[in-house]
Design a protein around this motif. Structure first.
Motif: not given
Ligand code: ADP
Length: 163
Positions: A6, A8, A17, A87-89, A123
């Protein structure tokens, strides 16, 4: 053993997250949270501060590891025999953005799959950038981040080292 990555920025880790990590830790035998430490990005927290906050926040997840990396995510996955990127969506904006990354990753290594977990409804509008913006204007972020993140932010604020 089915391992997932995971990746990010986690600047900082939010409850959004943590929800994705918790759900991934049920689906996979081992999940590695990979903190990107690309020096070109202007971050609020250093990579080691982010790692420390993530480790404290996830200490109850026995099959979750934390690491940092300044290279290609796919290369880290290859080196560690990980074949799934999680990844989160949240919305269609995330979808458009994530599909581009997924296609880039597939070009580098087609055997590594990306799996998406959609955000829990509470979230949906939560992001690290929103948390950073709230902090700038003194908005209460306590319901949005895990306790260890809140404590670290408060410590940094007291030392006048935040923002
Ligand atoms: P990046 O800096 O790579 O854009 P982040 O570090 O913010 O991403 O996030 C890493 C992952 O977590 C990404 O897939 C993002 O879509 C997911 N993510 C961030 N916030 C949330 C949330 N509130 N709910 C679900 N997924 C999330």
């Amino acid at each position: 053993m089915k391992k997932a990555l995971f990746p990010g920025s986690f600047d900082p880790l939010t409850n959004g997250h943590v929800d994705i990590i918790r759900r991934a830790s049920i689906l996979f035998d081992e999940v590695t949270v990979l903190v990107g430490c690309n020096m070109k990005k202007n971050t609020l927290f250093s990579p080691s501060e982010r790692i420390k906050m993530i480790q404290s926040s996830l200490s109850s997840f026995v099959n979750v590891k934390v690491d940092m990396w300044d290279g290609l995510t796919v290369k880290y996955a290859e080196m560690n025999c990980i074949s799934v990127i999680v990844r989160g969506l949240r919305d269609s904006g995330d979808y458009e953005y994530e599909r581009k990354i997924e296609n880039g990753n597939r070009y580098i290594n087609p055997s590594i799959e990306t799996v998406y977990l959609s955000s829990s409804s509470e979230n949906l509008y939560l992001s690290s950038s929103a948390v950073r913006e709230y902090l700038k204007f003194g908005v209460d972020i306590s319901p949005l981040v895990p306790r260890p993140v809140l404590e670290e932010i408060e410590k940094k604020m007291k030392r006048g080292k935040l923002l």
